[in-house]
Design an enzyme around this catalytic site. Structure first.
Site, PDB file in Angstrom:
ATOM      1  N   ARG A   1       0.826  -1.214   0.000  1.00 60.94           N
ATOM      2  CA  ARG A   1       0.000   0.000   0.000  1.00 60.94           C
ATOM      3  C   ARG A   1       0.854   1.256   0.000  1.00 60.94           C
ATOM      4  O   ARG A   1       1.704   1.426   0.878  1.00 60.94           O
ATOM      5  CB  ARG A   1      -0.914   0.016   1.216  1.00 60.94           C
ATOM      6  CG  ARG A   1      -1.988  -0.998   1.049  1.00 60.94           C
ATOM      7  CD  ARG A   1      -2.998  -0.973   2.134  1.00 60.94           C
ATOM      8  NE  ARG A   1      -4.101  -1.836   1.697  1.00 60.94           N
ATOM      9  CZ  ARG A   1      -4.972  -2.374   2.511  1.00 60.94           C
ATOM     10  NH1 ARG A   1      -4.921  -2.146   3.779  1.00 60.94           N
ATOM     11  NH2 ARG A   1      -5.920  -3.132   2.041  1.00 60.94           N
TER      12      ARG A   1
ATOM     13  N   SER B   1     -19.968  -2.103   0.504  1.00 66.96           N
ATOM     14  CA  SER B   1     -19.320  -0.918  -0.062  1.00 66.96           C
ATOM     15  C   SER B   1     -18.449  -1.216  -1.260  1.00 66.96           C
ATOM     16  O   SER B   1     -18.125  -0.307  -2.012  1.00 66.96           O
ATOM     17  CB  SER B   1     -18.481  -0.240   1.008  1.00 66.96           C
ATOM     18  OG  SER B   1     -17.381  -1.050   1.339  1.00 66.96           O
TER      19      SER B   1
ATOM     20  N   HIS C   1     -22.517   2.498   5.208  1.00 65.37           N
ATOM     21  CA  HIS C   1     -22.608   3.100   3.869  1.00 65.37           C
ATOM     22  C   HIS C   1     -24.041   3.462   3.508  1.00 65.37           C
ATOM     23  O   HIS C   1     -24.340   3.722   2.340  1.00 65.37           O
ATOM     24  CB  HIS C   1     -21.992   2.162   2.821  1.00 65.37           C
ATOM     25  CG  HIS C   1     -20.542   1.923   3.085  1.00 65.37           C
ATOM     26  ND1 HIS C   1     -19.545   2.783   2.661  1.00 65.37           N
ATOM     27  CD2 HIS C   1     -19.916   0.955   3.808  1.00 65.37           C
ATOM     28  CE1 HIS C   1     -18.368   2.332   3.073  1.00 65.37           C
ATOM     29  NE2 HIS C   1     -18.563   1.231   3.777  1.00 65.37           N
TER      30      HIS C   1
ATOM     31  N   THR D   1     -21.546   4.962  11.031  1.00 66.45           N
ATOM     32  CA  THR D   1     -20.338   5.784  11.162  1.00 66.45           C
ATOM     33  C   THR D   1     -20.721   7.257  11.046  1.00 66.45           C
ATOM     34  O   THR D   1     -21.744   7.593  10.441  1.00 66.45           O
ATOM     35  CB  THR D   1     -19.302   5.445  10.066  1.00 66.45           C
ATOM     36  OG1 THR D   1     -18.107   6.182  10.329  1.00 66.45           O
ATOM     37  CG2 THR D   1     -19.788   5.804   8.682  1.00 66.45           C
TER      38      THR D   1
ATOM     39  N   LYS E   1     -18.484   9.001   7.138  1.00 63.11           N
ATOM     40  CA  LYS E   1     -18.668   8.896   5.683  1.00 63.11           C
ATOM     41  C   LYS E   1     -19.701   9.936   5.253  1.00 63.11           C
ATOM     42  O   LYS E   1     -19.336  11.096   5.092  1.00 63.11           O
ATOM     43  CB  LYS E   1     -18.976   7.449   5.311  1.00 63.11           C
ATOM     44  CG  LYS E   1     -17.810   6.516   5.777  1.00 63.11           C
ATOM     45  CD  LYS E   1     -17.898   5.124   5.260  1.00 63.11           C
ATOM     46  CE  LYS E   1     -16.983   4.142   5.968  1.00 63.11           C
ATOM     47  NZ  LYS E   1     -15.558   4.316   5.754  1.00 63.11           N
TER      48      LYS E   1
ATOM     49  N   THR F   1     -11.359   4.320  26.832  1.00 65.12           N
ATOM     50  CA  THR F   1     -10.746   5.151  25.792  1.00 65.12           C
ATOM     51  C   THR F   1     -11.313   6.565  25.890  1.00 65.12           C
ATOM     52  O   THR F   1     -12.467   6.751  26.285  1.00 65.12           O
ATOM     53  CB  THR F   1     -10.986   4.532  24.392  1.00 65.12           C
ATOM     54  OG1 THR F   1     -10.213   5.241  23.436  1.00 65.12           O
ATOM     55  CG2 THR F   1     -12.436   4.565  23.976  1.00 65.12           C
ATOM     56  N   THR F   2     -10.479   7.518  25.540  1.00 65.50           N
ATOM     57  CA  THR F   2     -10.911   8.918  25.594  1.00 65.50           C
ATOM     58  C   THR F   2     -12.044   9.153  24.606  1.00 65.50           C
ATOM     59  O   THR F   2     -12.026   8.627  23.493  1.00 65.50           O
ATOM     60  CB  THR F   2      -9.705   9.826  25.247  1.00 65.50           C
ATOM     61  OG1 THR F   2      -8.681   9.559  26.203  1.00 65.50           O
ATOM     62  CG2 THR F   2     -10.077  11.295  25.293  1.00 65.50           C
TER      63      THR F   2
ATOM     64  N   THR G   1      -9.245  -6.431   0.705  1.00 62.56           N
ATOM     65  CA  THR G   1     -10.504  -5.670   0.716  1.00 62.56           C
ATOM     66  C   THR G   1     -11.487  -6.276  -0.285  1.00 62.56           C
ATOM     67  O   THR G   1     -12.699  -6.313  -0.054  1.00 62.56           O
ATOM     68  CB  THR G   1     -10.220  -4.192   0.379  1.00 62.56           C
ATOM     69  OG1 THR G   1      -9.172  -3.745   1.234  1.00 62.56           O
ATOM     70  CG2 THR G   1     -11.432  -3.323   0.594  1.00 62.56           C
TER      71      THR G   1
HETATM   72  N1  PLP Z   1     -18.315  -0.983   8.549  1.00 62.10           N
HETATM   73  C1  PLP Z   1     -18.141  -0.928   7.223  1.00 62.10           C
HETATM   74  C2  PLP Z   1     -19.043  -1.724   6.345  1.00 62.10           C
HETATM   75  C3  PLP Z   1     -17.118  -0.133   6.667  1.00 62.10           C
HETATM   76  O1  PLP Z   1     -16.939  -0.086   5.347  1.00 62.10           O
HETATM   77  C4  PLP Z   1     -16.295   0.620   7.542  1.00 62.10           C
HETATM   78  C5  PLP Z   1     -15.204   1.487   7.059  1.00 62.10           C
HETATM   79  O2  PLP Z   1     -14.777   1.592   5.996  1.00 62.10           O
HETATM   80  C6  PLP Z   1     -16.527   0.524   8.907  1.00 62.10           C
HETATM   81  C7  PLP Z   1     -17.527  -0.284   9.384  1.00 62.10           C
HETATM   82  C8  PLP Z   1     -15.681   1.292   9.864  1.00 62.10           C
HETATM   83  O3  PLP Z   1     -16.146   2.615   9.946  1.00 62.10           O
HETATM   84  P1  PLP Z   1     -15.118   3.778  10.357  1.00 62.10           P
HETATM   85  O4  PLP Z   1     -14.408   4.180   9.111  1.00 62.10           O
HETATM   86  O5  PLP Z   1     -15.978   4.846  10.944  1.00 62.10           O
HETATM   87  O6  PLP Z   1     -14.190   3.175  11.370  1.00 62.10           O
END
Ligand code: PLP
Length: 405
Positions: free
Chosen positions: A23, A190, A218, A246, A249, A278-279, A364
């Site tokens: 990468r 995604s 997504h 999330t 995005k 965690t903070t 991926t």
């Molecule tokens: N779930 C899916 C399907 C994702 O594609 C991703 C991130 O790409 C996440 C969870 C993780 O989300 P975050 O980027 O907020 O850590």
């Protein structure tokens, strides 16, 4: 003889280099207020590029309301939260954002995490501890964060073929009827851009007494009334036990969350190490997300323009004979099918045409499924779409790549 640590690390790196999937990060600075334009930094110089692979699907990371809210919060509350949620790190911004997210999904409670990854990992692992004997039915294409959470929880896992209801039914029916069960799936996958059969999954969950866990990472902000996601669009929100999303995005900032019943959220809040130790998110982040969620509850124009741009891009690519994958969603993948070639096409777009799209390689996507994943936004003009297809067409010819039938 000391252990050859460095040699081992070099071997591991050489292996991924040989496969052409080492990468290389692309060093960019997005131009504030001018998205999708960015500066690409390389060899001590910078040059302008158009970003085509961001998950800031609606451009909310550049929205004036979001930026203003973040500026105000930093002026009012400073930089960090200063603690975990339990020890001085719960600010009024967090409290308001959790209430807003719970309301968005029609759930009793919501809980913030530092990322979507952490929310999946922490919630799934903790559910296994709360429900001894839990059996998880996990879609074969589930994201790494769900897979990690299931692994950390140590529960029994059964993987069903991607969105295959006959396989899910078979596996549910083979499982002890008395065992606690959970079906974990995504609303929008995604990489292929397909939707889950949400109601069919809920039907099986009801029949076999399983909890439903949907990753709407997504989907939120993008689909359904007020951007509440695909489950809301399908009228299935009440049938979903746990929604995970999330804030990074379509909402354009950072962080993750779950929304569910009051009891379930309280249990995760009280038991999940990934939440407790965690903070908390910086107040300025929570404030920016709050402005974004509120804006997208009221405004459809970003969603509508995105869908129109995605449809146009798919049409233009298909007309040029480029192998665009058919997707019902806003995601526009173009298949290349080989890792080194995928990187070479991406490099040519970047260096020769000022177009930035990161190659997507294994793990991926499966080997042979290497692709360029284009993510148009409402801020990509029609002229940019035409320019992208013109450039890709040239690069495709130069690489002697096959055309779609
Ligand atoms: N779930 C899916 C399907 C994702 O594609 C991703 C991130 O790409 C996440 C969870 C993780 O989300 P975050 O980027 O907020 O850590």
């Amino acid at each position: 003889m000391p252990f050859p640590y460095i040699a081992r690390f070099r071997e591991a790196l050489a292996a991924i280099r040989r496969e052409g999937r080492y990468r290389v990060f692309t060093d960019i600075v997005r131009a504030r207020g001018n998205y999708p334009q960015a500066d690409f930094h390389a060899q001590g110089a910078k040059r302008p590029v158009v970003v085509w692979c961001s998950n800031d699907y609606l451009g909310m990371g550049q929205h004036p309301k979001v930026l203003a809210a973040m500026h105000e919060a930093i002026d009012a509350a400073g930089a960090g939260s200063g603690g975990t949620r339990n020890i001085s790190g719960t600010t009024h911004y967090h409290v308001e954002l959790e209430a807003e997210l719970a309301e968005l999904h029609g759930k009793e409670s919501a809980l913030l995490f530092t990322s979507g990854f952490v929310s999946n990992d922490a919630t799934l692992a903790t559910l296994a501890k709360l429900l001894p004997g839990l059996v998880v039915f996990s879609d074969a294409l589930n994201h790494a964060s769900m897979i990690e959470g299931i692994r950390h929880g140590g529960m029994q896992k059964r993987i069903f073929r991607h969105s295959d209801m006959a396989d899910l039914r078979r596996q549910l029916s083979e499982t002890d009827p008395a065992a606690p069960k959970l079906i974990a799936f995504e609303s929008v996958y995604s990489m292929d851009g397909d939707f889950a059969p949400v109601n069919a999954i809920c039907d099986l969950a009801e029949e076999f007494g399983a909890l439903t866990y949907i990753d709407e990472v997504h989907g939120v902000g993008l689909y359904g009334p007020r951007g509440a996601g695909v489950a809301a669009r399908e009228g299935a929100m009440e049938r979903i036990d746990i929604v995970e999303g999330t804030l990074a995005k379509a909402f354009g900032v950072m962080g993750g969350y779950i929304a569910a019943s009051g009891e379930l959220v309280d249990c995760i809040r009280s038991h999940a190490p990934g939440f407790i130790f965690t903070t908390s998110l910086a107040p300025t982040i929570a404030a920016g997300v709050l402005a974004s969620v509120r804006h997208l509850k009221d405004s459809d124009v970003e969603r509508e323009t995105l869908m129109a741009r995605a449809a146009l891009l798919k049409r233009l690519l298909a007309e040029a004979g480029l192998p665009v994958m058919e997707t019902p969603s806003h995601i526009v993948p173009v298949l290349v099918g080989e890792a080194a070639l995928c990187k070479s096409v991406s490099d040519a777009l970047l260096y020769e045409h000022g177009i930035y799209v990161q190659p997507v390689n294994f793990p991926t996507v499966p080997r042979g499924g290497e692709r360029l994943r284009f993510t148009p936004s409402p801020l990509h003009s029609e002229a940019m779409l035409h320019e992208l297809v013109r450039a890709l067409d040239q690069v495709w010819t130069a690489h002697r790549l096959g055309r779609a039938a």
